[in-house]
Scaffold this active site. Structure first.
Site, PDB file in Angstrom:
ATOM      1  N   TRP A 109      55.193  40.514  47.767  1.00 23.54           N
ATOM      2  CA  TRP A 109      54.662  39.426  46.941  1.00 23.54           C
ATOM      3  C   TRP A 109      55.405  39.281  45.632  1.00 23.54           C
ATOM      4  O   TRP A 109      55.646  38.167  45.152  1.00 23.54           O
ATOM      5  CB  TRP A 109      53.150  39.593  46.743  1.00 23.54           C
ATOM      6  CG  TRP A 109      52.464  39.528  48.069  1.00 23.54           C
ATOM      7  CD1 TRP A 109      51.890  40.569  48.758  1.00 23.54           C
ATOM      8  CD2 TRP A 109      52.340  38.376  48.929  1.00 23.54           C
ATOM      9  NE1 TRP A 109      51.429  40.130  49.975  1.00 23.54           N
ATOM     10  CE2 TRP A 109      51.679  38.798  50.113  1.00 23.54           C
ATOM     11  CE3 TRP A 109      52.729  37.043  48.823  1.00 23.54           C
ATOM     12  CZ2 TRP A 109      51.407  37.929  51.166  1.00 23.54           C
ATOM     13  CZ3 TRP A 109      52.456  36.171  49.863  1.00 23.54           C
ATOM     14  CH2 TRP A 109      51.797  36.609  51.025  1.00 23.54           C
ATOM     15  N   ASP A 180      49.751  39.689  39.055  1.00 20.60           N
ATOM     16  CA  ASP A 180      49.200  39.189  40.310  1.00 20.60           C
ATOM     17  C   ASP A 180      48.195  40.225  40.804  1.00 20.60           C
ATOM     18  O   ASP A 180      48.568  41.298  41.276  1.00 20.60           O
ATOM     19  CB  ASP A 180      50.325  39.000  41.337  1.00 20.60           C
ATOM     20  CG  ASP A 180      49.797  38.592  42.706  1.00 20.60           C
ATOM     21  OD1 ASP A 180      48.564  38.498  42.877  1.00 20.60           O
ATOM     22  OD2 ASP A 180      50.621  38.368  43.621  1.00 20.60           O
ATOM     23  N   LYS A 204      41.016  37.922  49.317  1.00 24.13           N
ATOM     24  CA  LYS A 204      41.119  39.329  49.671  1.00 24.13           C
ATOM     25  C   LYS A 204      39.918  40.109  49.137  1.00 24.13           C
ATOM     26  O   LYS A 204      39.226  40.776  49.879  1.00 24.13           O
ATOM     27  CB  LYS A 204      42.442  39.895  49.180  1.00 24.13           C
ATOM     28  CG  LYS A 204      43.606  39.297  49.983  1.00 24.13           C
ATOM     29  CD  LYS A 204      44.938  39.424  49.288  1.00 24.13           C
ATOM     30  CE  LYS A 204      46.010  38.613  50.003  1.00 24.13           C
ATOM     31  NZ  LYS A 204      46.358  39.039  51.349  1.00 24.13           N
TER      32      LYS A 204
END
Lengths: 370, 370
Positions: A109, A180, A204
């Site tokens: 990511w 993040d 998530k």
């Protein structure tokens, strides 16, 4: 119907969208056709309706309370996922700033975020863990950040690799730290004041897909140029209290319920962290006590409390593991293709019983197949 | 619970998010905690899970079947609403094209789209209805479009003003016609082959907030520069079948159910149009037969079949109208502040019984208060 539906559910170790609290799902079900006290479903309600505006503010206030977020920060509910944040962050904070942005790359990511940032301005990758297939995070001695960097960006938990920063990376004062937190938002108490911006897509640890929470320090809100596409400018969303355009009302509603579940049923983020540490220990103990049968991907000091990644001696055994796990109601354990093996995502809403069941299966499987 | 929840529902004339078919809401409720045949809620399911991928393809195929969309077009499910399309369209089709884009401005949404387009390149407003407070749409003789325009953009139905194009505007062959169909998507059969791109956020006629459908001719997909923010490039979404990043899974699931309801319960878009014309006639007849008590905002030849806008003789009467309507279970009728008066949004899912009830109330109210 209720009992049946609940009975059909398995322990779902999906990496995302991922397990939600059953009590939240049951509440959503019960209120779906007509929101109590309203005259319609939440799905049919104008985002300007006072009932929905209250739901939006309630969700914001629950997050503020859980994370102790002061009024120095705005809390925004946006669309487009982490992928749009990969662009919005540099578009607002890097483009035309005359500065360079520092990025720490510890997994898939972070890598994607860097690719998008490079379109907006100069990027310095101050640490790159790719040579070791992203099995660790750096310590403060491993990288340095220029005092005049536009910001320092990192991903706190890399879902695919299962590596997590045990504490925030060090960052020169005056340089905004940008995080993040998509896959470990709300997993423990965090000192928001250390951050310039922290964001998380909900699917998530915080709700369904379709909403992304951005916590941004107010002095950073105005940095985007008026020439930016309107949706990409944080100022538009902050000025309009996340109603610059129609927000994803359902996802915000469910996220608010998850936040309330964390407060009332779990008892807040400190209690959540205790439970998460207990759950993760069950799995990592099963790995460490397997005599090398299971190999963890992440170095022990940065193992993720959210996503445990490990391999078995060979592919045949991995297939057998997945098949037999499914027979025990343990599903969605297959690892991402870039790492292989098994990935058990044990987000906030995964009950400890599910993790116990998986740990016990791991021990059984290893002893039968060693 | 079921019977009670349904009984509490009113006729909801909200402009959006807006009324959905009760049968769809009940199905969502029944499947919410555990999707039949799956082991979890749809909300907890990876977007890569075959069950969800099938749901996504099913929703796409239902739209293709309803609108007769050929394989010359891609059907995308995006986030960010119409507001993000205001930027994505010129970012992909205008920026660096060396051309100018033509825009028809017939209401608030067209105006917003123009403001965003001007950030990306030269814009020519070929028709502007603002001087008459957006009470009409142009005929073909009222504007002209250059043969080398990047595209011709218009909004088919202006929700706030309640004006609708009875047929597509004329457009030189070779110039892609681009349509904001957000508030009248799927209200009747449309010849998609006339369009280069047609898009709609779902929350008015097709589903809940949080998903936007983009139907784009394949030759237009590749025009975006690789320097665009990744989320803003149509090519990324088309190449990945709307899974470039996690799509808004719940909203797509519900949209698919609405499309199936249109096919199976309504009988397709021709039947839907017949019903929509019948519903709209009830309201416009009530206006026209009120002897001037009600004044319609839109000129009769471009009255919207989706949003009927009208005023009463004065503000006090308007307040009384809204209060008495609510007592009859007719809610969310207040007009937008820029037009004032009453707005009755009667999208696809508004039952004819609701419109009959409103029309009959309008006649009663006028006769008692004239």
């Amino acid at each position: 119907m209720t009992a049946t539906a609940t009975a059909q559910r398995a322990y779902n170790f999906s990496a995302g969208p991922a397990v939600l609290p059953v009590s939240v799902l049951e509440e959503v079900r019960d209120e779906l056709v007509c929101l109590p006290g309203a005259r319609s479903s939440l799905l049919e309600m104008s985002h300007r309706d006072k009932t929905f505006v209250d739901i939006l503010h309630d969700a914001e206030n629950s997050l503020r309370s859980l994370l102790n977020i002061s009024d120095d920060y705005a809390v925004l509910f946006l669309q487009g996922g982490a992928a749009l944040q990969f662009s919005m962050i540099p578009a607002n904070l890097l483009r035309d700033s005359g500065k360079s942005a520092a990025y720490i790359q510890t997994g898939t990511w972070g890598k994607k975020a860097i690719a998008e940032a490079k379109k907006e301005g100069p990027v310095e990758v101050v640490y790159d863990a790719s040579a070791s297939n992203f099995n660790h995070v750096p310590g403060p001695q491993d990288y340095s950040v220029a005092d005049d960097a536009a910001y320092l960006y990192y991903c706190n938990n890399e879902t695919i690799q299962g590596v997590q920063f045990p504490t925030e990376p060090e960052c020169p004062s005056g340089v905004p730290l940008v995080c993040d937190a998509s896959s470990d938002f709300l997993y423990r108490p965090v000192d928001i004041n250390k951050y310039g911006l922290l964001y998380a897509c909900a699917q998530k640890n915080a709700g369904p897909a379709g909403v992304t929470v951005v916590v941004i320090r107010r002095d950073l809100i105005d940095r985007g140029s008026v020439s930016l596409p309107g949706y990409l400018n944080y100022k538009n969303h902050a000025d309009a209290d996340s109603e610059w355009n129609t927000p994803p009302t359902f996802a915000i509603w469910v996220l608010g319920k998850v936040a309330k579940w964390l407060q009332n049923d779990i008892g807040g983020l400190a209690a959540m962290e205790t439970l998460n540490r207990k759950k993760a220990s069950l799995l990592y103990d099963a790995i460490d006590q397997s005599g090398g049968y299971y190999t963890g991907h992440a170095k022990p000091e940065c193992r993720s409390l959210m996503n445990a990644t490990f391999t078995l001696p060979n592919d045949d055994l991995q297939s057998a593991f997945l098949a037999q796990a499914a027979e025990r109601d343990l599903v969605n354990l297959k690892g991402h293709r870039s790492v292989g093996g098994i990935r058990a995502s044990i987000y906030n809403a995964m009950p400890i019983e599910g993790v116990q069941s998986l740990a016990s299966f791991m021990t059984d499987f290893a002893s039968k197949n060693a």
